[in-house]
Design an enzyme around this catalytic site. Structure first.
Site, PDB file in Angstrom:
ATOM      1  N   LYS A   1     -65.892 -37.586 -55.752  1.00  0.00           N
ATOM      2  CA  LYS A   1     -66.239 -38.525 -55.408  1.00  0.00           C
ATOM      3  C   LYS A   1     -67.035 -39.445 -56.616  1.00  0.00           C
ATOM      4  O   LYS A   1     -68.348 -39.171 -57.023  1.00  0.00           O
ATOM      5  CB  LYS A   1     -67.384 -38.479 -54.057  1.00  0.00           C
ATOM      6  CG  LYS A   1     -68.064 -39.518 -53.721  1.00  0.00           C
ATOM      7  CD  LYS A   1     -68.568 -39.066 -52.210  1.00  0.00           C
ATOM      8  CE  LYS A   1     -69.566 -40.202 -51.429  1.00  0.00           C
ATOM      9  NZ  LYS A   1     -70.883 -39.783 -51.980  1.00  0.00           N
TER      10      LYS A   1
ATOM     11  N   THR B   1     -71.999 -47.246 -53.202  1.00  0.00           N
ATOM     12  CA  THR B   1     -70.837 -47.170 -52.220  1.00  0.00           C
ATOM     13  C   THR B   1     -70.523 -45.908 -51.705  1.00  0.00           C
ATOM     14  O   THR B   1     -71.014 -44.759 -52.481  1.00  0.00           O
ATOM     15  CB  THR B   1     -69.597 -47.788 -53.071  1.00  0.00           C
ATOM     16  OG1 THR B   1     -69.204 -46.680 -53.976  1.00  0.00           O
ATOM     17  CG2 THR B   1     -69.730 -49.189 -53.574  1.00  0.00           C
TER      18      THR B   1
ATOM     19  N   ARG C   1     -86.832 -42.379 -51.536  1.00  0.00           N
ATOM     20  CA  ARG C   1     -87.102 -41.531 -52.465  1.00  0.00           C
ATOM     21  C   ARG C   1     -85.860 -41.982 -53.658  1.00  0.00           C
ATOM     22  O   ARG C   1     -85.884 -41.616 -54.720  1.00  0.00           O
ATOM     23  CB  ARG C   1     -86.932 -40.199 -52.338  1.00  0.00           C
ATOM     24  CG  ARG C   1     -86.006 -39.337 -52.115  1.00  0.00           C
ATOM     25  CD  ARG C   1     -84.738 -39.135 -52.986  1.00  0.00           C
ATOM     26  NE  ARG C   1     -84.207 -37.714 -52.921  1.00  0.00           N
ATOM     27  CZ  ARG C   1     -82.917 -37.672 -53.161  1.00  0.00           C
ATOM     28  NH1 ARG C   1     -82.168 -38.816 -53.424  1.00  0.00           N
ATOM     29  NH2 ARG C   1     -82.285 -36.458 -52.877  1.00  0.00           N
TER      30      ARG C   1
ATOM     31  N   ASP D   1     -71.759 -38.747 -56.148  1.00  0.00           N
ATOM     32  CA  ASP D   1     -72.632 -37.857 -55.799  1.00  0.00           C
ATOM     33  C   ASP D   1     -72.091 -36.511 -55.567  1.00  0.00           C
ATOM     34  O   ASP D   1     -72.845 -35.403 -54.951  1.00  0.00           O
ATOM     35  CB  ASP D   1     -74.049 -38.334 -55.059  1.00  0.00           C
ATOM     36  CG  ASP D   1     -73.468 -38.655 -53.794  1.00  0.00           C
ATOM     37  OD1 ASP D   1     -72.418 -38.635 -53.555  1.00  0.00           O
ATOM     38  OD2 ASP D   1     -74.484 -38.739 -52.969  1.00  0.00           O
TER      39      ASP D   1
ATOM     40  N   ALA E   1     -76.262 -48.399 -45.851  1.00  0.00           N
ATOM     41  CA  ALA E   1     -77.591 -47.889 -45.278  1.00  0.00           C
ATOM     42  C   ALA E   1     -78.618 -48.075 -46.561  1.00  0.00           C
ATOM     43  O   ALA E   1     -79.778 -48.420 -46.425  1.00  0.00           O
ATOM     44  CB  ALA E   1     -77.590 -46.570 -44.820  1.00  0.00           C
ATOM     45  N   GLN E   2     -78.204 -47.521 -47.774  1.00  0.00           N
ATOM     46  CA  GLN E   2     -79.003 -47.473 -48.766  1.00  0.00           C
ATOM     47  C   GLN E   2     -79.771 -48.776 -49.394  1.00  0.00           C
ATOM     48  O   GLN E   2     -80.546 -48.788 -50.251  1.00  0.00           O
ATOM     49  CB  GLN E   2     -78.518 -46.461 -49.909  1.00  0.00           C
ATOM     50  CG  GLN E   2     -78.040 -45.121 -49.470  1.00  0.00           C
ATOM     51  CD  GLN E   2     -79.017 -44.077 -48.815  1.00  0.00           C
ATOM     52  OE1 GLN E   2     -80.027 -44.021 -49.276  1.00  0.00           O
ATOM     53  NE2 GLN E   2     -78.595 -43.514 -47.688  1.00  0.00           N
TER      54      GLN E   2
ATOM     55  N   GLU F   1     -75.196 -30.233 -47.459  1.00  0.00           N
ATOM     56  CA  GLU F   1     -75.887 -29.766 -48.575  1.00  0.00           C
ATOM     57  C   GLU F   1     -77.224 -29.154 -48.218  1.00  0.00           C
ATOM     58  O   GLU F   1     -78.184 -29.734 -47.768  1.00  0.00           O
ATOM     59  CB  GLU F   1     -76.039 -30.883 -49.786  1.00  0.00           C
ATOM     60  CG  GLU F   1     -74.678 -31.054 -50.166  1.00  0.00           C
ATOM     61  CD  GLU F   1     -74.808 -32.510 -51.040  1.00  0.00           C
ATOM     62  OE1 GLU F   1     -73.862 -32.527 -51.970  1.00  0.00           O
ATOM     63  OE2 GLU F   1     -75.530 -33.220 -50.659  1.00  0.00           O
TER      64      GLU F   1
ATOM     65  N   THR G   1     -73.831 -42.321 -42.693  1.00  0.00           N
ATOM     66  CA  THR G   1     -73.017 -41.611 -43.701  1.00  0.00           C
ATOM     67  C   THR G   1     -73.999 -40.311 -44.010  1.00  0.00           C
ATOM     68  O   THR G   1     -73.598 -39.270 -44.289  1.00  0.00           O
ATOM     69  CB  THR G   1     -72.867 -42.368 -44.787  1.00  0.00           C
ATOM     70  OG1 THR G   1     -71.824 -43.372 -44.578  1.00  0.00           O
ATOM     71  CG2 THR G   1     -72.219 -41.804 -46.212  1.00  0.00           C
TER      72      THR G   1
HETATM   73  N1  LIG Z   1     -77.715 -40.474 -55.674  1.00  0.00           N
HETATM   74  C1  LIG Z   1     -78.587 -40.174 -54.546  1.00  0.00           C
HETATM   75  O1  LIG Z   1     -79.658 -39.637 -54.813  1.00  0.00           O
HETATM   76  C2  LIG Z   1     -77.836 -40.686 -53.310  1.00  0.00           C
HETATM   77  C3  LIG Z   1     -78.964 -40.700 -52.287  1.00  0.00           C
HETATM   78  C4  LIG Z   1     -78.210 -41.274 -51.138  1.00  0.00           C
HETATM   79  C5  LIG Z   1     -77.018 -41.677 -50.992  1.00  0.00           C
HETATM   80  N2  LIG Z   1     -76.350 -41.500 -52.126  1.00  0.00           N
HETATM   81  C6  LIG Z   1     -74.938 -41.961 -51.742  1.00  0.00           C
HETATM   82  O2  LIG Z   1     -74.958 -43.293 -51.628  1.00  0.00           O
HETATM   83  C7  LIG Z   1     -73.678 -43.787 -51.222  1.00  0.00           C
HETATM   84  C8  LIG Z   1     -73.991 -44.666 -50.331  1.00  0.00           C
HETATM   85  O3  LIG Z   1     -74.615 -44.392 -49.146  1.00  0.00           O
HETATM   86  P1  LIG Z   1     -75.129 -45.054 -47.728  1.00  0.00           P
HETATM   87  O4  LIG Z   1     -75.881 -44.349 -47.072  1.00  0.00           O
HETATM   88  O5  LIG Z   1     -75.630 -46.502 -48.022  1.00  0.00           O
HETATM   89  O6  LIG Z   1     -73.516 -45.358 -47.252  1.00  0.00           O
HETATM   90  P2  LIG Z   1     -73.126 -46.255 -46.301  1.00  0.00           P
HETATM   91  O7  LIG Z   1     -71.993 -45.887 -45.619  1.00  0.00           O
HETATM   92  O8  LIG Z   1     -74.127 -46.793 -45.141  1.00  0.00           O
HETATM   93  O9  LIG Z   1     -72.770 -47.625 -47.070  1.00  0.00           O
HETATM   94  C9  LIG Z   1     -71.717 -47.452 -48.185  1.00  0.00           C
HETATM   95  C10 LIG Z   1     -71.088 -48.908 -48.284  1.00  0.00           C
HETATM   96  O10 LIG Z   1     -70.209 -48.943 -49.467  1.00  0.00           O
HETATM   97  C11 LIG Z   1     -69.142 -49.826 -49.119  1.00  0.00           C
HETATM   98  N3  LIG Z   1     -67.962 -49.547 -49.909  1.00  0.00           N
HETATM   99  C12 LIG Z   1     -67.202 -48.632 -49.878  1.00  0.00           C
HETATM  100  N4  LIG Z   1     -66.287 -48.649 -51.008  1.00  0.00           N
HETATM  101  C13 LIG Z   1     -66.580 -49.800 -51.585  1.00  0.00           C
HETATM  102  C14 LIG Z   1     -66.168 -50.361 -52.606  1.00  0.00           C
HETATM  103  N5  LIG Z   1     -64.971 -49.930 -53.363  1.00  0.00           N
HETATM  104  N6  LIG Z   1     -66.642 -51.616 -53.000  1.00  0.00           N
HETATM  105  C15 LIG Z   1     -67.739 -51.871 -52.510  1.00  0.00           C
HETATM  106  N7  LIG Z   1     -68.305 -51.557 -51.509  1.00  0.00           N
HETATM  107  C16 LIG Z   1     -67.658 -50.536 -51.084  1.00  0.00           C
HETATM  108  C17 LIG Z   1     -68.978 -49.712 -47.679  1.00  0.00           C
HETATM  109  O11 LIG Z   1     -68.354 -50.700 -47.105  1.00  0.00           O
HETATM  110  C18 LIG Z   1     -70.561 -49.364 -47.002  1.00  0.00           C
HETATM  111  O12 LIG Z   1     -70.894 -50.826 -46.686  1.00  0.00           O
HETATM  112  C19 LIG Z   1     -73.098 -42.298 -50.457  1.00  0.00           C
HETATM  113  O13 LIG Z   1     -71.986 -42.103 -51.429  1.00  0.00           O
HETATM  114  C20 LIG Z   1     -73.985 -41.485 -50.489  1.00  0.00           C
HETATM  115  O14 LIG Z   1     -73.546 -40.346 -50.655  1.00  0.00           O
HETATM  116  C21 LIG Z   1     -76.683 -40.915 -53.145  1.00  0.00           C
END
Ligand SMILES: NC(=O)c1ccc[n+]([C@@H]2O[C@H](COP(=O)([O-])OP(=O)(O)OC[C@H]3O[C@@H](n4cnc5c(N)ncnc54)[C@H](O)[C@@H]3O)[C@@H](O)[C@H]2O)c1
Length: 363
Positions: free
Chosen positions: A233, A203, A112, A229, A139-140, A56, A84
């Site tokens: 999804k 997640t 942020r 997001d 990661a977040q 994006e 991710t």
């Molecule tokens: N809204 C925002 O501004 C924003 C910003 C950054 C990331 N995100 C989103 O946040 C999400 C997480 O990002 P990340 O970098 O931490 O990803 P990541 O892959 O590091 O971690 C995701 C975690 O979710 C877990 N997971 C998956 N399905 C699950 C379920 N059903 N129940 C419990 N745990 C589950 C995984 O095992 C993993 O540990 C992503 O979808 C990303 O796109 C949103």
């Protein structure tokens, strides 16, 4: 010259200023920018989808500054040893288009996003909130946990992830830096959210998941839905949205990407800047369920890049790079290639070859 900030520089900034200070200042910058919402030229982000994920671009500007972020979302990246979410971005002057800052935004996005969650929860969660469930421990997650602990007084965390290793990593990281935070590892989402004042879902899965279902809701809960997001999804059951008051960043983008994508076009939501401004109510009762359907909006990266620019300047950090040519005569772009001598040689070669060809044809 353009300032380049790498993840190493970001680490140096956080080490120098402290994570709490960085997150608190980021919340302040976000609040300043969301409070002048009308001054921004806004657009939903441009997304290129593939079977594995999405890439994006997120542009935005006011009268002085233009920023954009490049960011991906590839939930299966961990299988090939990659995060991710990876990101970088640019801050430029609107008057000349000069790129001022080119920065890493992978770590910054996590900060942020957590700061945005706190900005919103400050207005929507019950003030006495002390317990947060954190579903998704990737990661977040540390950033979300620490922002709520350091800035909002959350002192108990109930964590769950389908991957126990992710939870173990989260717990180990937090125990090091936040010894006062009580952490309970739970066996399911339902167990984690029981009794929680705030529920953060973060997640990653390329599917319409239902992490939070209506039976898990308790009066007065604030849901901070971060992971849903992208089209296709989501994390929240549609009835969770129906049961609560839903707040979004930028409605045109959230209708496409948020948990909101499941709802009809006339489903009522409130853009958060209105709550900040005072023209729309936030929480109206202690029993109301509030939902922040977070997707991540370009304005949040604008605020973050603005802060990074200011901190880099204050701390004298960053590499100065010639990202665009610096020319004594700005119209002599060709001269930048340094080809003039080479070009003359090439022309002589060409003349020799064509003389040879002409001679061969004449023979
Ligand atoms: N809204 C925002 O501004 C924003 C910003 C950054 C990331 N995100 C989103 O946040 C999400 C997480 O990002 P990340 O970098 O931490 O990803 P990541 O892959 O590091 O971690 C995701 C975690 O979710 C877990 N997971 C998956 N399905 C699950 C379920 N059903 N129940 C419990 N745990 C589950 C995984 O095992 C993993 O540990 C992503 O979808 C990303 O796109 C949103």
């Amino acid at each position: 010259m353009t300032t380049l900030l790498t993840p190493r520089h970001l680490g140096a900034i956080v080490a120098e200023k402290g994570l709490a200070h960085c997150l608190a200042t980021l919340v302040a910058y976000l609040e300043q920018d969301f409070a002048r919402w009308g001054e921004f030229d806004k657009t939903a982000r441009v997304a290129n989808h593939s079977a594995e994920g999405v890439i994006e671009l997120m542009p935005i500007s006011d009268a002085e500054l233009y920023t954009f972020k490049y960011v991906n979302g590839h939930p299966k990246n961990f299988k090939v040893g990659l995060p991710t979410v990876m990101a970088f971005g640019v801050l430029a002057r609107v008057d000349t288009g000069t790129p001022v800052l080119l920065s890493e935004l992978t770590l910054t996005t996590a900060m942020r996003t957590a700061a945005t969650s706190v900005m919103v929860a400050k207005k929507l969660a019950r003030p006495e909130s002390r317990t947060m469930a954190l579903i998704g421990n990737g990661a977040q997650s540390e950033f979300q946990a620490l922002a709520f602990h350091l800035l909002l007084g959350i002192d108990a965390l109930r964590v769950y992830d389908i991957d126990p290793q992710a939870t173990a990593k989260l717990v180990a990281n937090l125990q090091d830096v936040a010894p006062a935070l009580r952490i309970t590892t739970c066996a399911s989402t339902a167990e984690a959210v029981r009794g929680a004042d705030i529920v953060t879902t973060v997640t990653a899965d390329k599917t319409n998941a239902t992490i939070i279902t209506p039976d898990m809701l308790e009066p007065g809960m604030h849901i901070n839905g971060v992971g849903g997001d992208c089209p296709g999804k989501t994390e929240l059951h549609a009835d969770v949205l129906r049961a609560g008051s839903v707040f979004v960043e930028y409605e045109p983008q959230s209708r496409i990407e948020g948990d909101l994508q499941q709802m009809p076009a006339d489903f009522a939501v409130t853009e958060f800047w209105r709550v900040l401004e005072g023209s729309a109510p936030g929480r109206t009762s202690p029993t109301q369920v509030t939902v922040f359907d977070s997707v991540g909006f370009a304005l949040e990266d604008f605020s973050a890049l603005r802060l990074l620019r200011d901190l880099a300047l204050e701390l004298g950090l960053g590499d100065r790079i010639s990202l665009v040519p610096e020319m004594a005569d700005p119209r002599n772009l060709f001269g930048q290639l340094g080809l003039r001598g080479v070009a003359a040689e090439a022309a002589a070669d060409l003349a020799r070859v064509s003389a040879h060809v002409r001679a061969a044809l004449a023979a």
